[in-house]
Design a protein around this motif. Structure first.
Motif, PDB file in Angstrom:
ATOM      1  N   MET A 120     -86.584  34.665 -85.811  1.00  0.00           N
ATOM      2  CA  MET A 120     -85.549  35.633 -85.439  1.00  0.00           C
ATOM      3  C   MET A 120     -85.912  37.031 -85.931  1.00  0.00           C
ATOM      4  N   LYS A 121     -85.487  38.010 -85.131  1.00  0.00           N
ATOM      5  CA  LYS A 121     -85.728  39.413 -85.457  1.00  0.00           C
ATOM      6  C   LYS A 121     -84.390  40.092 -85.717  1.00  0.00           C
ATOM      7  N   ALA A 122     -84.402  41.033 -86.621  1.00  0.00           N
ATOM      8  CA  ALA A 122     -83.206  41.841 -86.854  1.00  0.00           C
ATOM      9  C   ALA A 122     -83.052  42.815 -85.687  1.00  0.00           C
ATOM     10  N   LEU A 123     -81.864  42.856 -85.137  1.00  0.00           N
ATOM     11  CA  LEU A 123     -81.556  43.800 -84.066  1.00  0.00           C
ATOM     12  C   LEU A 123     -80.611  44.854 -84.617  1.00  0.00           C
ATOM     13  N   ASP A 124     -80.755  46.051 -84.152  1.00  0.00           N
ATOM     14  CA  ASP A 124     -79.893  47.147 -84.591  1.00  0.00           C
ATOM     15  C   ASP A 124     -78.538  47.025 -83.883  1.00  0.00           C
ATOM     16  N   PRO A 125     -77.458  46.749 -84.624  1.00  0.00           N
ATOM     17  CA  PRO A 125     -76.141  46.619 -83.982  1.00  0.00           C
ATOM     18  C   PRO A 125     -75.739  47.863 -83.187  1.00  0.00           C
ATOM     19  N   ALA A 126     -76.118  49.050 -83.655  1.00  0.00           N
ATOM     20  CA  ALA A 126     -75.773  50.275 -82.925  1.00  0.00           C
ATOM     21  C   ALA A 126     -76.492  50.324 -81.574  1.00  0.00           C
ATOM     22  N   TYR A 127     -77.728  49.830 -81.534  1.00  0.00           N
ATOM     23  CA  TYR A 127     -78.466  49.803 -80.267  1.00  0.00           C
ATOM     24  C   TYR A 127     -77.846  48.781 -79.310  1.00  0.00           C
ATOM     25  N   VAL A 128     -77.519  47.601 -79.826  1.00  0.00           N
ATOM     26  CA  VAL A 128     -76.850  46.585 -78.998  1.00  0.00           C
ATOM     27  C   VAL A 128     -75.549  47.170 -78.444  1.00  0.00           C
ATOM     28  N   SER A 129     -74.808  47.855 -79.286  1.00  0.00           N
ATOM     29  CA  SER A 129     -73.561  48.491 -78.865  1.00  0.00           C
ATOM     30  C   SER A 129     -73.791  49.497 -77.745  1.00  0.00           C
ATOM     31  N   SER A 130     -74.801  50.339 -77.884  1.00  0.00           N
ATOM     32  CA  SER A 130     -75.045  51.375 -76.869  1.00  0.00           C
ATOM     33  C   SER A 130     -75.478  50.778 -75.534  1.00  0.00           C
ATOM     34  N   VAL A 131     -76.282  49.721 -75.578  1.00  0.00           N
ATOM     35  CA  VAL A 131     -76.699  49.077 -74.330  1.00  0.00           C
ATOM     36  C   VAL A 131     -75.506  48.386 -73.672  1.00  0.00           C
ATOM     37  N   LEU A 132     -74.686  47.692 -74.468  1.00  0.00           N
ATOM     38  CA  LEU A 132     -73.499  47.041 -73.906  1.00  0.00           C
ATOM     39  C   LEU A 132     -72.562  48.088 -73.311  1.00  0.00           C
ATOM     40  N   ARG A 133     -72.392  49.209 -73.981  1.00  0.00           N
ATOM     41  CA  ARG A 133     -71.535  50.278 -73.452  1.00  0.00           C
ATOM     42  C   ARG A 133     -72.039  50.726 -72.084  1.00  0.00           C
ATOM     43  N   ALA A 134     -73.342  50.936 -71.952  1.00  0.00           N
ATOM     44  CA  ALA A 134     -73.921  51.358 -70.672  1.00  0.00           C
ATOM     45  C   ALA A 134     -73.691  50.301 -69.592  1.00  0.00           C
ATOM     46  N   LEU A 135     -73.834  49.030 -69.958  1.00  0.00           N
ATOM     47  CA  LEU A 135     -73.607  47.951 -68.984  1.00  0.00           C
ATOM     48  C   LEU A 135     -72.143  47.890 -68.551  1.00  0.00           C
ATOM     49  N   LEU A 136     -71.228  48.071 -69.497  1.00  0.00           N
ATOM     50  CA  LEU A 136     -69.800  48.060 -69.159  1.00  0.00           C
ATOM     51  C   LEU A 136     -69.445  49.221 -68.241  1.00  0.00           C
ATOM     52  N   ILE A 137     -69.986  50.394 -68.526  1.00  0.00           N
ATOM     53  CA  ILE A 137     -69.730  51.562 -67.688  1.00  0.00           C
ATOM     54  C   ILE A 137     -70.282  51.334 -66.285  1.00  0.00           C
ATOM     55  N   GLU A 138     -71.505  50.805 -66.219  1.00  0.00           N
ATOM     56  CA  GLU A 138     -72.124  50.554 -64.912  1.00  0.00           C
ATOM     57  C   GLU A 138     -71.325  49.540 -64.099  1.00  0.00           C
ATOM     58  N   ALA A 139     -70.811  48.502 -64.759  1.00  0.00           N
ATOM     59  CA  ALA A 139     -70.019  47.487 -64.061  1.00  0.00           C
ATOM     60  C   ALA A 139     -68.692  48.059 -63.574  1.00  0.00           C
TER      61      ALA A 139
END
Length: 143
Positions: free
Chosen positions: A9-28
């Motif tokens: 497992m790799k550590a993921l940056d929660p802020a980056y996950v948040s920003s990508v999810l935000r972009a996906l929600l906006i696009e949807a």
């Protein structure tokens, strides 16, 4: 989870996950909705708050992790911290997963599962978690 699973497992940056999810929600473009108590009013949650580490991201991640664990037999690790100032009283502190795509795909599946004609019904994510967990437990019982 074995030591080997944890090591991969790799550590993921929660802020980056948040920003990508935000972009996906906006696009949807679908409303993110929470049902408000006894009156059953639907409250629209702004995309920024929905994707925030102290917003609805903890709920999306927990439901997504249950789906990933159901499908693959392995979950990803979430560290949530109690935060009474957060939207739902929890904040994402850390995410560890085999791949960024595993996290995002499972969260997208969880969201798609609770999306209806009115929008994404956030509180229905508890059902997604319960159903995935029930399938995992049923398989374990027959093995």
């Amino acid at each position: 989870m074995t030591a080997t699973d944890v090591d991969s497992m790799k550590a993921l940056d929660p802020a980056y996950v948040s920003s990508v999810l935000r972009a996906l929600l906006i696009e949807a473009g679908r409303d993110i909705l929470v049902e408000d108590g006894p009156r059953r009013d639907l409250i629209r949650i702004p995309f920024d708050a929905a994707a925030a580490v102290d917003g609805l991201l903890p709920i999306f991640l927990v439901a997504g992790e249950a789906i990933w664990r159901d499908v693959t037999g392995r979950g990803f690790e979430l560290t949530l911290e109690r935060d009474l100032g957060a939207l739902m009283s929890w904040r994402v502190d850390a995410i560890r997963a085999e791949a960024f795509s595993a996290v995002l795909l499972s969260v997208m599946e969880a969201i798609a599962t609770v999306a209806g004609r009115q929008g994404v019904m956030v509180l229905d994510l508890a059902r997604v978690f319960d159903e995935a967990t029930a399938r995992i437990e049923a398989r374990a019982a027959i093995e």
